[in-house]
Scaffold this motif. Structure first.
Motif, PDB file in Angstrom:
ATOM      1  N   ASP A 177       0.819  -1.202   0.000  1.00 51.97           N
ATOM      2  CA  ASP A 177       0.000   0.000   0.000  1.00 51.97           C
ATOM      3  C   ASP A 177       0.858   1.259   0.000  1.00 51.97           C
ATOM      4  O   ASP A 177       0.456   2.293  -0.530  1.00 51.97           O
ATOM      5  CB  ASP A 177      -0.911  -0.008   1.227  1.00 51.97           C
ATOM      6  CG  ASP A 177      -1.758   1.235   1.314  1.00 51.97           C
ATOM      7  OD1 ASP A 177      -1.682   1.935   2.330  1.00 51.97           O
ATOM      8  OD2 ASP A 177      -2.478   1.508   0.344  1.00 51.97           O
ATOM      9  N   ASP A 200      -8.847   2.329  -4.503  1.00 48.09           N
ATOM     10  CA  ASP A 200      -9.536   3.613  -4.611  1.00 48.09           C
ATOM     11  C   ASP A 200      -8.941   4.498  -5.699  1.00 48.09           C
ATOM     12  O   ASP A 200      -7.995   4.130  -6.403  1.00 48.09           O
ATOM     13  CB  ASP A 200      -9.511   4.341  -3.267  1.00 48.09           C
ATOM     14  CG  ASP A 200      -8.092   4.514  -2.717  1.00 48.09           C
ATOM     15  OD1 ASP A 200      -7.135   4.387  -3.500  1.00 48.09           O
ATOM     16  OD2 ASP A 200      -7.946   4.753  -1.502  1.00 48.09           O
ATOM     17  N   ASP A 201      -9.515   5.675  -5.808  1.00 50.06           N
ATOM     18  CA  ASP A 201      -9.137   6.641  -6.837  1.00 50.06           C
ATOM     19  C   ASP A 201      -7.668   7.044  -6.741  1.00 50.06           C
ATOM     20  O   ASP A 201      -6.971   7.125  -7.756  1.00 50.06           O
ATOM     21  CB  ASP A 201     -10.033   7.877  -6.697  1.00 50.06           C
ATOM     22  CG  ASP A 201     -10.017   8.755  -7.935  1.00 50.06           C
ATOM     23  OD1 ASP A 201     -10.891   8.571  -8.793  1.00 50.06           O
ATOM     24  OD2 ASP A 201      -9.111   9.611  -8.044  1.00 50.06           O
ATOM     25  N   ALA A 202      -7.208   7.303  -5.516  1.00 53.20           N
ATOM     26  CA  ALA A 202      -5.826   7.760  -5.334  1.00 53.20           C
ATOM     27  C   ALA A 202      -4.827   6.714  -5.822  1.00 53.20           C
ATOM     28  O   ALA A 202      -3.836   7.046  -6.493  1.00 53.20           O
ATOM     29  CB  ALA A 202      -5.574   8.087  -3.866  1.00 53.20           C
ATOM     30  N   ARG A 203      -5.077   5.447  -5.512  1.00 49.35           N
ATOM     31  CA  ARG A 203      -4.133   4.395  -5.902  1.00 49.35           C
ATOM     32  C   ARG A 203      -4.172   4.137  -7.406  1.00 49.35           C
ATOM     33  O   ARG A 203      -3.149   3.819  -8.011  1.00 49.35           O
ATOM     34  CB  ARG A 203      -4.420   3.123  -5.100  1.00 49.35           C
ATOM     35  CG  ARG A 203      -4.013   3.255  -3.641  1.00 49.35           C
ATOM     36  CD  ARG A 203      -4.423   2.052  -2.809  1.00 49.35           C
ATOM     37  NE  ARG A 203      -4.002   2.222  -1.420  1.00 49.35           N
ATOM     38  CZ  ARG A 203      -4.684   2.898  -0.520  1.00 49.35           C
ATOM     39  NH1 ARG A 203      -5.836   3.476  -0.856  1.00 49.35           N
ATOM     40  NH2 ARG A 203      -4.243   3.032   0.710  1.00 49.35           N
ATOM     41  N   ASN A 205      -4.682   6.401  -9.652  1.00 46.28           N
ATOM     42  CA  ASN A 205      -3.902   7.486 -10.263  1.00 46.28           C
ATOM     43  C   ASN A 205      -2.406   7.285 -10.063  1.00 46.28           C
ATOM     44  O   ASN A 205      -1.599   7.651 -10.930  1.00 46.28           O
ATOM     45  CB  ASN A 205      -4.356   8.836  -9.710  1.00 46.28           C
ATOM     46  CG  ASN A 205      -5.594   9.359 -10.411  1.00 46.28           C
ATOM     47  OD1 ASN A 205      -5.549   9.707 -11.590  1.00 46.28           O
ATOM     48  ND2 ASN A 205      -6.724   9.385  -9.707  1.00 46.28           N
ATOM     49  N   LEU A 206      -2.022   6.698  -8.934  1.00 41.92           N
ATOM     50  CA  LEU A 206      -0.613   6.372  -8.724  1.00 41.92           C
ATOM     51  C   LEU A 206      -0.133   5.362  -9.762  1.00 41.92           C
ATOM     52  O   LEU A 206       0.957   5.500 -10.327  1.00 41.92           O
ATOM     53  CB  LEU A 206      -0.403   5.809  -7.318  1.00 41.92           C
ATOM     54  CG  LEU A 206      -0.137   6.803  -6.187  1.00 41.92           C
ATOM     55  CD1 LEU A 206      -0.111   6.088  -4.851  1.00 41.92           C
ATOM     56  CD2 LEU A 206       1.183   7.544  -6.410  1.00 41.92           C
ATOM     57  N   ASP A 209       0.185   6.924 -13.251  1.00 42.58           N
ATOM     58  CA  ASP A 209       1.334   7.821 -13.448  1.00 42.58           C
ATOM     59  C   ASP A 209       2.441   7.128 -14.243  1.00 42.58           C
ATOM     60  O   ASP A 209       3.116   7.762 -15.061  1.00 42.58           O
ATOM     61  CB  ASP A 209       1.887   8.279 -12.089  1.00 42.58           C
ATOM     62  CG  ASP A 209       0.995   9.320 -11.434  1.00 42.58           C
ATOM     63  OD1 ASP A 209       0.164   9.922 -12.145  1.00 42.58           O
ATOM     64  OD2 ASP A 209       1.124   9.522 -10.213  1.00 42.58           O
ATOM     65  N   ILE A 224     -14.788   5.594  -8.072  1.00 47.40           N
ATOM     66  CA  ILE A 224     -13.740   6.508  -8.538  1.00 47.40           C
ATOM     67  C   ILE A 224     -14.353   7.654  -9.343  1.00 47.40           C
ATOM     68  O   ILE A 224     -15.519   7.596  -9.758  1.00 47.40           O
ATOM     69  CB  ILE A 224     -12.689   5.776  -9.392  1.00 47.40           C
ATOM     70  CG1 ILE A 224     -13.310   5.189 -10.657  1.00 47.40           C
ATOM     71  CG2 ILE A 224     -11.996   4.699  -8.583  1.00 47.40           C
ATOM     72  CD1 ILE A 224     -12.288   4.698 -11.660  1.00 47.40           C
ATOM     73  N   LYS A 225     -13.551   8.674  -9.571  1.00 45.97           N
ATOM     74  CA  LYS A 225     -14.027   9.855 -10.286  1.00 45.97           C
ATOM     75  C   LYS A 225     -14.117   9.578 -11.792  1.00 45.97           C
ATOM     76  O   LYS A 225     -13.312   8.815 -12.334  1.00 45.97           O
ATOM     77  CB  LYS A 225     -13.072  11.022 -10.045  1.00 45.97           C
ATOM     78  CG  LYS A 225     -12.961  11.444  -8.588  1.00 45.97           C
ATOM     79  CD  LYS A 225     -11.883  12.503  -8.412  1.00 45.97           C
ATOM     80  CE  LYS A 225     -11.700  12.879  -6.941  1.00 45.97           C
ATOM     81  NZ  LYS A 225     -10.578  13.831  -6.748  1.00 45.97           N
ATOM     82  N   THR A 228     -10.850  10.039 -13.573  1.00 43.85           N
ATOM     83  CA  THR A 228      -9.905   8.929 -13.441  1.00 43.85           C
ATOM     84  C   THR A 228     -10.247   7.821 -14.423  1.00 43.85           C
ATOM     85  O   THR A 228      -9.360   7.218 -15.039  1.00 43.85           O
ATOM     86  CB  THR A 228      -9.928   8.380 -12.000  1.00 43.85           C
ATOM     87  OG1 THR A 228      -9.631   9.445 -11.092  1.00 43.85           O
ATOM     88  CG2 THR A 228      -8.914   7.264 -11.823  1.00 43.85           C
ATOM     89  N   GLN A 660       6.235   7.412   4.551  1.00 45.49           N
ATOM     90  CA  GLN A 660       5.732   8.494   3.704  1.00 45.49           C
ATOM     91  C   GLN A 660       6.849   9.371   3.136  1.00 45.49           C
ATOM     92  O   GLN A 660       6.774   9.816   1.990  1.00 45.49           O
ATOM     93  CB  GLN A 660       4.741   9.365   4.494  1.00 45.49           C
ATOM     94  CG  GLN A 660       3.400   8.685   4.770  1.00 45.49           C
ATOM     95  CD  GLN A 660       3.493   7.550   5.768  1.00 45.49           C
ATOM     96  OE1 GLN A 660       4.352   7.570   6.662  1.00 45.49           O
ATOM     97  NE2 GLN A 660       2.638   6.552   5.628  1.00 45.49           N
TER      98      GLN A 660
END
Length: 691
Positions: A177, A200-203, A205-206, A209, A224-225, A228, A660
């Motif tokens: 994660d 989720d959406d954040a992952r 997008n990661l 990338d 998700i959005k 995305t 992080q």
């Protein structure tokens, strides 16, 4: 823990009790206390092996230690399974479903303030089968040669995904994660993952990338959005929801293709402190052997269908994965944390688990918080000391309980913060300081065992046994493996002196590194022994003590070898230090260190000495630096560090190393090259001053 500030809420009651007792001792009160003692006096634990002789040694010059929990170990054989009908993780889950009588299996909180909701075993089995069938409908070929990825925090869908893969003999590849896009991209490419389930959406997008071309489909668990979704489409990647895959699978209803014990079960990529991650290939037989051996060694505290476990350690890490699959095997239930580690105490109180894996980082924080609160008052400090001494005396008699007067007056808040129902806690992944281990055993009033191992041996290879409350060791070998020590002459460790590199052989040892025969040959020798890189020492009673690390060795200019982790393990015992990184160079004659101070202890000292300021300000105060350096050198001297191993200068840094900020691995080990590069200006400055 976040609720640690409430730890001493009942201290006034405690002081009132103590004060009242001192002033009014009567025959009736003595009689009442005596009656209470005998009414609540527990029976001591009976060790299942002689504590003075915990592991037999096989005949021969290598001094190979084996388990006393498996009689065939003396013949050089290893445990593979406990039940003929439970030899894969596909079969163990079904055995648990049967033994639990379709009891609760997977629990979650939604919203996070709500009580836990539960999915039964039969519902989990049906949904997992449908999801796996959906993967086949999407074009995957059943069999262990097909790999599927998952990139998510712990949640019920993680287990539905895992068991869905096993329904069709697919092997799963977890992505940490906390791994960044570079590592995720590397693993997807290396493992040729065409499908990855993402939380989720954040992952998503990661991944997008740096999405490799091999990635064709993403299965998203949460909503998700639209942006995305469009971004993925623009890259030629289809996005489906988890529910859509389940419906697709139910529609096609492909017949299951269960795995064989020898089939590849998972590829677990180790985070690594240097270089690219390595893919550890583990079979179903590997994991079942490890799970069965650990449960055997739990003795009277073995897992049962009434157990509830909290899932919060990363499921991509084999410690958590093995623990959860063990609970499912024996029909227990697993409740997942809310996803926010700051709410862990709330999750524990809502779930009230009976068993739990933990890591030293969590237990150290609880220990530090308790002692920090106690240090605010001499009376509090005295009461805590009395409580620990009393409970520790009981531990020496092999008595474990949480109904003593000290449990009611001093330790109740700690126990309540863990849900108040804990009976078994397992700690692993890194060494736990003896004083912290003893404190947790006293405070929690439950069995706390410590294990040792690594991903390459399916997580465990040794484990402390029932009734052994000594500290400073990780127990004898478990039933699925043997352990031996081999010479490390450059560090002056020799097996004949009961010290050397820890090597493991058994049914839990991995198949090799995925697509990397060179590194596999470096890890497993011609005789099948896994070389761990850790340095161990056999104690007289047959338990293993981990004393050093073979890697990360460098020479100073005068030719002396330095093992920085050994020195760090000494310095981190300082009350003023939260984290420390020791550094040296072959062109220099001494070592220096980056130190992250313990904010509460340092601020308390500063206030006492009339020094004001934030931690950043205090880090630049020469008196604070002198205080911490002096304490480090004193600790080093007491621990037997040689003069060239003692740091000559330190730099105080206010912000902790973390996953992080890229300075720790997901398993909280130091990323040494990254820390070195991050602090290069400070390290250079220290050496300039010393020159």
């Amino acid at each position: 823990m976040s609720n640690g500030t409430n730890y001493w809420e009942n201290m006034d009651d405690c002081l009132q009790y103590v004060g009242g007792t001192v002033g009014a001792v009567t025959l009736s009160s003595i009689a009442a206390a005596t009656a209470y003692y005998y009414a609540t006096r527990p029976s001591p634990q009976i060790p299942l092996v002689p504590l003075e002789d915990q592991s037999p040694i096989l005949d021969g010059p290598e001094q190979i230690h084996v388990s006393k929990f498996y009689k065939d170990s003396r013949d050089g054989k290893f445990l593979s399974y406990l039940h003929e009908d439970a030899r894969t993780l596909y079969e163990t889950f079904r055995k648990g479903a049967y033994d639990s009588n379709n009891g609760p299996c997977l629990g979650w909180r939604e919203p996070v303030t709500a009580p836990y909701s539960w999915m039964t075993y039969n519902e989990a089995l049906l949904r997992a089968k449908n999801f796996g069938s959906g993967l086949i409908a999407l074009g995957l070929k059943p069999g262990p040669q097909t790999l599927v990825g998952i990139y998510s925090q712990n949640r019920p869908e993680w287990i539905l995904f895992e068991q869905g893969c096993y329904c069709y003999s697919l092997a799963l590849v977890p992505l940490y994660d906390t791994l960044g896009p570079d590592a995720c991209s590397f693993i997807i490419n290396k493992a040729d993952l065409s499908i990855v389930a993402v939380e989720d959406d954040a992952r998503i997008n990661l991944l997008l990338d740096k999405a490799p071309r091999v990635l064709q489909k993403i299965i998203v668990i949460k909503e998700i959005k639209p942006a995305t979704m469009q971004r993925a489409k623009n890259r030629g990647i289809d996005v489906l929801t988890f529910a859509e895959v389940e419906k697709l699978g139910a529609l096609h209803n492909h017949p299951e293709v269960p795995p064989k014990p020898t089939d590849l079960c998972t590829i677990c990529y180790t985070s690594g402190t240097t270089g690219d991650p390595k893919g550890v290939m583990l079979s179903h037989a590997n994991l079942v052997a490890a799970i069965c051996s650990v449960n055997l060694q739990f003795g009277d505290h073995k897992l049962r269908s009434t157990d509830i476990m909290l899932s919060f350690l990363p499921l991509a890490h084999m410690l958590e994965r093995a623990c959860e699959n063990a609970v499912y095997y024996f029909g227990g239930a697993v409740g997942f944390f809310s996803g926010d580690i700051k709410r862990l105490a709330d999750d524990l109180k809502a779930l009230r688990p009976t068993v739990m894996p933990a890591v030293p980082r969590l237990l150290n924080r609880i220990y530090d918080k308790a002692n920090s609160e106690a240090a605010k008052s001499k009376i509090k400090k005295l009461i805590l000391s009395m409580a620990i001494n009393s409970k520790e005396a009981e531990l020496q008699k092999r008595i474990i309980r949480r109904n003593s007067i000290w449990d009611k007056l001093v330790f109740k808040k700690v126990q309540d913060n863990f849900g108040g129902n804990l009976r078994l806690l397992l700690t692993g992944s890194a060494p736990l300081a003896p004083n912290v281990l003893t404190f947790m055993r006293c405070a929690l009033g439950c069995v706390v065992v410590e294990g040792y191992g690594q991903t390459e041996c399916s997580a465990p290879c040794t484990l402390t046994v029932q009734g052994d409350h000594d500290t400073g060791h990780v127990g004898p070998p478990i039933a699925c493996n043997a352990v031996k020590l081999v010479d490390v002459p450059e560090m002056e460790y020799y097996a004949i002196q009961q010290q050397g590199e820890i090597c493991i052989k058994g049914t839990n040892v991995f198949l090799g590194y995925y697509k990397d025969p060179t590194k596999t040959a470096e890890a497993i020798d011609a005789d099948g022994w896994l070389h761990t890189g850790d340095i161990g020492e056999w104690r007289r009673n047959g338990t293993l003590k981990v004393i050093d690390r073979r890697k990360h060795i460098f020479k100073l200019s005068q030719g002396e070898y330095i093992v920085p982790e050994k020195i760090e393990n000494v310095y981190v015992r300082s009350q003023y230090i939260e984290q420390v990184f020791v550094h040296g160079e072959s062109l220099k004659s001494c070592v220096v260190a980056i130190v992250v101070p313990d904010v509460e202890v340092v601020k308390r000292w500063a206030n006492h000495n009339g020094i004001a300021g934030t931690l950043s300000v205090l880090c630049n105060n020469p008196d604070v630096k002198a205080l911490i350096l002096a304490d480090m050198l004193e600790l080093g001297k007491k621990s037997g560090l040689k003069s060239f191993e003692q740091v000559k200068d330190i730099y105080l840094h206010p912000d902790p190393f973390s996953v992080q900020n890229g300075l720790l691995t997901p398993t909280f080990k130091s990323r040494r090259p990254e820390i070195k590069n991050y602090f290069k200006p400070q390290l250079d400055d220290m050496y300039k001053t010393l020159d």
